[in-house]
Design a protein around this motif. Sequence first.
Motif, PDB file in Angstrom:
ATOM      1  N   ASN A   1       0.856  -1.183   0.000  1.00 14.97           N
ATOM      2  CA  ASN A   1       0.000   0.000   0.000  1.00 14.97           C
ATOM      3  C   ASN A   1       0.892   1.232   0.000  1.00 14.97           C
ATOM      4  O   ASN A   1       2.089   1.150   0.293  1.00 14.97           O
ATOM      5  CB  ASN A   1      -0.908  -0.011   1.230  1.00 14.97           C
ATOM      6  N   ASP A   2       0.309   2.389  -0.298  1.00 15.36           N
ATOM      7  CA  ASP A   2       1.114   3.599  -0.331  1.00 15.36           C
ATOM      8  C   ASP A   2       1.483   4.055   1.085  1.00 15.36           C
ATOM      9  O   ASP A   2       0.758   3.825   2.047  1.00 15.36           O
ATOM     10  CB  ASP A   2       0.403   4.719  -1.093  1.00 15.36           C
ATOM     11  N   PHE A   3       2.635   4.686   1.176  1.00 17.74           N
ATOM     12  CA  PHE A   3       3.098   5.274   2.433  1.00 17.74           C
ATOM     13  C   PHE A   3       3.024   6.787   2.280  1.00 17.74           C
ATOM     14  O   PHE A   3       3.676   7.370   1.410  1.00 17.74           O
ATOM     15  CB  PHE A   3       4.535   4.851   2.728  1.00 17.74           C
ATOM     16  N   VAL A   4       2.211   7.406   3.118  1.00 15.11           N
ATOM     17  CA  VAL A   4       1.990   8.850   3.048  1.00 15.11           C
ATOM     18  C   VAL A   4       2.762   9.507   4.189  1.00 15.11           C
ATOM     19  O   VAL A   4       2.510   9.216   5.366  1.00 15.11           O
ATOM     20  CB  VAL A   4       0.487   9.175   3.133  1.00 15.11           C
ATOM     21  N   SER A   5       3.689  10.385   3.859  1.00 20.00           N
ATOM     22  CA  SER A   5       4.549  10.979   4.889  1.00 20.00           C
ATOM     23  C   SER A   5       3.786  11.888   5.832  1.00 20.00           C
ATOM     24  O   SER A   5       4.040  11.917   7.033  1.00 20.00           O
ATOM     25  CB  SER A   5       5.695  11.760   4.227  1.00 20.00           C
ATOM     26  N   LYS A   6       2.840  12.672   5.290  1.00 18.74           N
ATOM     27  CA  LYS A   6       2.031  13.559   6.118  1.00 18.74           C
ATOM     28  C   LYS A   6       0.591  13.073   6.063  1.00 18.74           C
ATOM     29  O   LYS A   6      -0.072  13.171   5.057  1.00 18.74           O
ATOM     30  CB  LYS A   6       2.132  15.002   5.602  1.00 18.74           C
ATOM     31  N   GLY A   7       0.117  12.530   7.159  1.00 17.76           N
ATOM     32  CA  GLY A   7      -1.258  12.038   7.195  1.00 17.76           C
ATOM     33  C   GLY A   7      -1.313  10.598   7.666  1.00 17.76           C
ATOM     34  O   GLY A   7      -0.623   9.740   7.134  1.00 17.76           O
ATOM     35  N   LYS A   8      -2.108  10.335   8.680  1.00 16.38           N
ATOM     36  CA  LYS A   8      -2.221   8.979   9.223  1.00 16.38           C
ATOM     37  C   LYS A   8      -3.299   8.229   8.459  1.00 16.38           C
ATOM     38  O   LYS A   8      -4.425   8.046   8.921  1.00 16.38           O
ATOM     39  CB  LYS A   8      -2.509   9.037  10.717  1.00 16.38           C
ATOM     40  N   ILE A   9      -2.913   7.812   7.270  1.00 17.28           N
ATOM     41  CA  ILE A   9      -3.801   7.057   6.397  1.00 17.28           C
ATOM     42  C   ILE A   9      -2.994   5.926   5.769  1.00 17.28           C
ATOM     43  O   ILE A   9      -1.802   5.789   6.014  1.00 17.28           O
ATOM     44  CB  ILE A   9      -4.416   7.949   5.284  1.00 17.28           C
ATOM     45  N   ALA A  10      -3.663   5.108   4.976  1.00 15.14           N
ATOM     46  CA  ALA A  10      -3.024   4.053   4.196  1.00 15.14           C
ATOM     47  C   ALA A  10      -2.169   3.150   5.096  1.00 15.14           C
ATOM     48  O   ALA A  10      -2.590   2.757   6.184  1.00 15.14           O
ATOM     49  CB  ALA A  10      -2.213   4.669   3.053  1.00 15.14           C
ATOM     50  N   ALA A  11      -0.956   2.826   4.644  1.00 13.55           N
ATOM     51  CA  ALA A  11      -0.116   1.885   5.384  1.00 13.55           C
ATOM     52  C   ALA A  11       0.243   2.394   6.770  1.00 13.55           C
ATOM     53  O   ALA A  11       0.387   1.608   7.709  1.00 13.55           O
ATOM     54  CB  ALA A  11       1.159   1.608   4.585  1.00 13.55           C
ATOM     55  N   ARG A  12       0.369   3.708   6.931  1.00 12.51           N
ATOM     56  CA  ARG A  12       0.726   4.262   8.237  1.00 12.51           C
ATOM     57  C   ARG A  12      -0.366   4.047   9.276  1.00 12.51           C
ATOM     58  O   ARG A  12      -0.088   4.066  10.474  1.00 12.51           O
ATOM     59  CB  ARG A  12       1.017   5.762   8.133  1.00 12.51           C
ATOM     60  N   LEU A  13      -1.583   3.868   8.837  1.00 13.14           N
ATOM     61  CA  LEU A  13      -2.678   3.603   9.762  1.00 13.14           C
ATOM     62  C   LEU A  13      -2.860   2.103   9.975  1.00 13.14           C
ATOM     63  O   LEU A  13      -3.086   1.643  11.094  1.00 13.14           O
ATOM     64  CB  LEU A  13      -3.962   4.244   9.252  1.00 13.14           C
ATOM     65  N   MET A  14      -2.736   1.321   8.915  1.00 15.68           N
ATOM     66  CA  MET A  14      -2.948  -0.111   9.027  1.00 15.68           C
ATOM     67  C   MET A  14      -1.901  -0.812   9.883  1.00 15.68           C
ATOM     68  O   MET A  14      -2.225  -1.722  10.657  1.00 15.68           O
ATOM     69  CB  MET A  14      -2.960  -0.739   7.631  1.00 15.68           C
TER      70      MET A  14
END
Length: 252
Positions: free
Chosen positions: A8-21
């Motif tokens: 999944n994509d890793f978004v540096s700013k924003g707790k979404i996508a892989a950073r949330l999962m």
Amino acid sequence: MKNVLILNDFVSKGKIAARLMAPVLSYMDCEVFLLPTAMIANNFSLGGNAFFNIDPFIKESLKNWAKLNIKFDLIFIGYIEDKNQKEMIKDFIKNLDYKPTIVFDPIMGDDGELYQGLDESKIANYKDLLEVADIIIPNETEAKFLDLDIKNLTSQSKKIIITSQSTGGKPCVTYNDGRENVIPYEKIDLKVGGTGDLFDGLFIGYFLKNIEIKKAIEKTTHDIGKILLANEREYPGANEINIEKFLNLIEV
């Protein structure tokens, strides 16, 4: 402990996508292998952005883990950058000498539209990935873009979970395994990014605890409601979920 590969994509700013999962699945006792399909500067909703395609790293990581004889209990496919990346991931899955569960969330739109910065080439790539998926989790918008043939897919033993739907004016998730199950939930009137990613993480965590799919969906929607309300109480008006603070609300 189950091995879960997140593509999944890793978004540096924003707790979404892989950073949330990833934190959700770690909390739910999974060993998380996070393999970004793209490095993205920030949430698309902010407007301007920066991208870095990471295909060589994906290819070498998958090759390295195969050499180390690391096997995955479940592989999650989310955002896919382009056709080449789609083919690489599809070939990797089809050439495995074992059978993990493949969960696919075709991340591309909501509220009837594609996300900003995406185009219709995404639809063709995601349609092709339906072939390797065991469980498919689009929202209502994504299901319409994919023009899902649910009868045909379920005849191949694929499970279809469609989120963000409504029946009789009431919000629900539908689960179809050859028979449609409607799972209602209480909608919380907050516009917060990452709720779809939170659904994916929670559902996978419960599924890997051998909880029946309909029950896993019910537990997932219940947890999301609790987390969203707690996040709003702590951070009024927040547009993202400070997930690490509320992991203890997950009913593991």
